[in-house]
Write a protein that holds these residues in place. Structure first.
Motif, PDB file in Angstrom:
ATOM      1  N   ASN A 113      -8.398 115.300  88.833  1.00 45.95           N
ATOM      2  CA  ASN A 113      -8.574 114.532  87.593  1.00 45.95           C
ATOM      3  C   ASN A 113      -7.160 114.227  87.058  1.00 45.95           C
ATOM      4  N   HIS A 114      -6.872 112.958  86.858  1.00 50.07           N
ATOM      5  CA  HIS A 114      -5.535 112.538  86.426  1.00 50.07           C
ATOM      6  C   HIS A 114      -5.058 113.306  85.180  1.00 50.07           C
ATOM      7  N   MET A 115      -5.968 113.548  84.246  1.00 48.71           N
ATOM      8  CA  MET A 115      -5.576 114.214  82.995  1.00 48.71           C
ATOM      9  C   MET A 115      -5.205 115.674  83.241  1.00 48.71           C
ATOM     10  N   GLY A 117      -4.083 116.650  86.043  1.00 47.19           N
ATOM     11  CA  GLY A 117      -2.808 116.479  86.740  1.00 47.19           C
ATOM     12  C   GLY A 117      -1.643 116.489  85.764  1.00 47.19           C
ATOM     13  N   HIS A 118      -1.745 115.736  84.677  1.00 47.87           N
ATOM     14  CA  HIS A 118      -0.649 115.711  83.694  1.00 47.87           C
ATOM     15  C   HIS A 118      -0.273 117.132  83.260  1.00 47.87           C
ATOM     16  N   ILE A 119      -1.282 117.943  82.978  1.00 49.25           N
ATOM     17  CA  ILE A 119      -1.027 119.312  82.490  1.00 49.25           C
ATOM     18  C   ILE A 119      -0.234 120.104  83.527  1.00 49.25           C
ATOM     19  N   VAL A 157      -1.165 114.009  75.987  1.00 45.56           N
ATOM     20  CA  VAL A 157      -0.962 112.818  75.160  1.00 45.56           C
ATOM     21  C   VAL A 157      -0.421 111.690  76.032  1.00 45.56           C
ATOM     22  N   SER A 158      -1.327 110.780  76.388  1.00 50.29           N
ATOM     23  CA  SER A 158      -0.898 109.679  77.259  1.00 50.29           C
ATOM     24  C   SER A 158      -1.283 108.355  76.614  1.00 50.29           C
ATOM     25  N   GLY A 159      -1.208 107.283  77.412  1.00 55.26           N
ATOM     26  CA  GLY A 159      -1.553 105.976  76.881  1.00 55.26           C
ATOM     27  C   GLY A 159      -3.042 105.842  76.597  1.00 55.26           C
ATOM     28  N   THR A 322       5.519 111.051  82.327  1.00 57.97           N
ATOM     29  CA  THR A 322       4.778 109.831  82.655  1.00 57.97           C
ATOM     30  C   THR A 322       4.161 109.996  84.056  1.00 57.97           C
ATOM     31  N   ASP A 323       3.331 109.020  84.461  1.00 58.65           N
ATOM     32  CA  ASP A 323       2.544 109.178  85.694  1.00 58.65           C
ATOM     33  C   ASP A 323       3.409 109.425  86.930  1.00 58.65           C
ATOM     34  N   ASN A 324       3.031 110.431  87.699  1.00 50.72           N
ATOM     35  CA  ASN A 324       3.756 110.768  88.928  1.00 50.72           C
ATOM     36  C   ASN A 324       2.819 111.562  89.838  1.00 50.72           C
TER      37      ASN A 324
HETATM   38 ZN    ZN Z   1      -1.188 109.324  82.898  1.00 48.76          ZN
END
Ligand code: ZN
Ligand code: KG4
Length: 353
Positions: A113-115, A117-119, A157-159, A322-324
């Motif tokens: 899950n992308h979110m 992933g951010h964490i 906290v993303s876009g 940011t996204d990576n």
């Molecule tokens: Zn993102």
């Protein structure tokens, strides 16, 4: 275990290689191509344009990530892949590419899950990036992965998202609250647009806010005192719009003053709610992530408040906010639930289950 991460949920095409051993991971490579300059021209992301750029970049980016890590496809043990949420056209490029590689090289896929992933950018050990951050005087030094203790409160906290989660351990998390309308990044972008700043406006708003007069404007802090952990930022956008309608000449100083007041309101709400959750759930750690986590005011403010509460504070280096794909590989490593290529489908509406 060597994992190839692939991220194509929106306007970044990214591939990364991590090597995991026991509880420890080392980032071997992280390559990201962005189509941001195209979206700056249209004032936002047009999904079809983003998908076309994904197709252009995906193979070169994967090849570069492997060559930077000095490995080949045959050295891989698994592919960690963003399967949602995101733009369907963009997601499909990553998903179909990953499935093809998995099929050809007989590799399992770890859907991420992308979110989440951010964490997991918080668990990366990226020495070179960290060194660059440390060179900046106001930067907070990154604490190594092993010191992240549970329970942990994670603010994403993303876009597209503003969410607060409680992690009791890697595989067990609970969504405490989320945005009811605009996300924090979206608020930065929409208000920035009102002020004539290019997309994505977050970094430009931060820059402008530095020159702002703190006493000039004050905007409402939506839901700041509500008993839940939800957020709402669309009212803030309306408040800024009303203010701009009263101003005849939106000169550079006024833009800076408005940017300061906007950022002050957003950071205030994010910090208060995160600290409230950390206190309520006796958190040992607070983790922030997502594009807006690159904001220095948010980083500094939360750092101070976490120290006061005696809670450890973690934030990824700015280039990993940011996204990576490095964060996707990290999430895949710590939540290793592999499936075969035939079981993976893109899910643009994916939320937290
Ligand atoms: Zn993102
Ligand atoms: O996580 P991300 O790269 O993409 C999504 O998954 O949405 O976040 C992008 C968002 C944009 O809204 C951008 O304006 C915001 O993060 N952003 C910032 C900063 N850098 C990026 N917002 C405030 N301050 C920044 N320095």
């Amino acid at each position: 275990m060597i994992i190839l991460g692939i991220e194509t949920s929106c306007d970044e095409t990214s591939a990364a290689v991590i090597e995991g051993e026991g509880e420890k991971i080392v980032l071997k490579s992280n390559v990201t191509a962005t189509s941001l300059s195209i979206h700056a021209k249209t004032g936002g992301v047009i999904p079809e344009n983003a998908a076309r750029e994904q197709i252009k970049y995906i193979l070169p980016v994967i090849h570069k990530a492997l060559s930077d890590a000095a490995i080949q496809f045959t050295d891989l043990d698994a592919i960690a892949l963003t399967y949602g949420p995101g733009l369907i056209g963009s997601l499909l490029v990553g998903v179909e590419t990953a499935k093809t590689i998995a099929f050809v090289y007989d590799l399992p896929i770890i859907p991420v899950n992308h979110m989440i992933g951010h964490i997991y950018a918080n668990w990366l050990i990226a020495d070179s990036q960290l060194q660059r951050e440390k060179d900046k005087p106001s930067a907070i030094s990154h604490t190594p992965y092993a010191e992240i203790e549970f329970p942990a409160i994670a603010l994403v906290v993303s876009g597209g998202h503003t969410d607060l989660l409680l992690f009791n351990n890697h595989k067990s998390y609970k969504l405490l609250g989320g945005t009811r309308d605009d996300a924090a990044g979206e608020a930065y972008d929409k208000i920035g647009r009102l002020l004539g700043l290019p997309y994505p406006a977050g970094p430009m708003m931060e820059k402008a806010a530095k020159r702002g007069n703190p006493k000039k404007f004050r905007f409402p802090r939506p839901l700041i005192g509500s008993p839940d952990y939800d957020f709402s930022f669309s009212g803030l956008k309306t408040a800024v719009l009303r203010e701009t309608q009263k101003i005849k000449d939106l000169d550079e100083q006024t833009v800076s003053d408005l940017a300061f007041a906007t950022q002050d309101a957003i950071v205030d709400v994010l910090v208060k709610k995160t600290i409230k959750a950390a206190s309520k759930y006796d958190a040992q750690s607070v983790l922030i992530s997502g594009g807006v986590a690159a904001n220095q005011s948010l980083r500094d403010e939360l750092n101070v408040k976490c120290q006061m509460l005696n809670v450890k504070f973690f934030v990824p280096p700015k280039n990993l906010c940011t996204d990576n794909a490095a964060m996707i590989a990290s999430a895949g490593f710590y939540n290793y639930q592999p499936v075969s290529w035939g079981e993976v489908t893109a899910n643009p509406e994916l939320y937290f289950s």
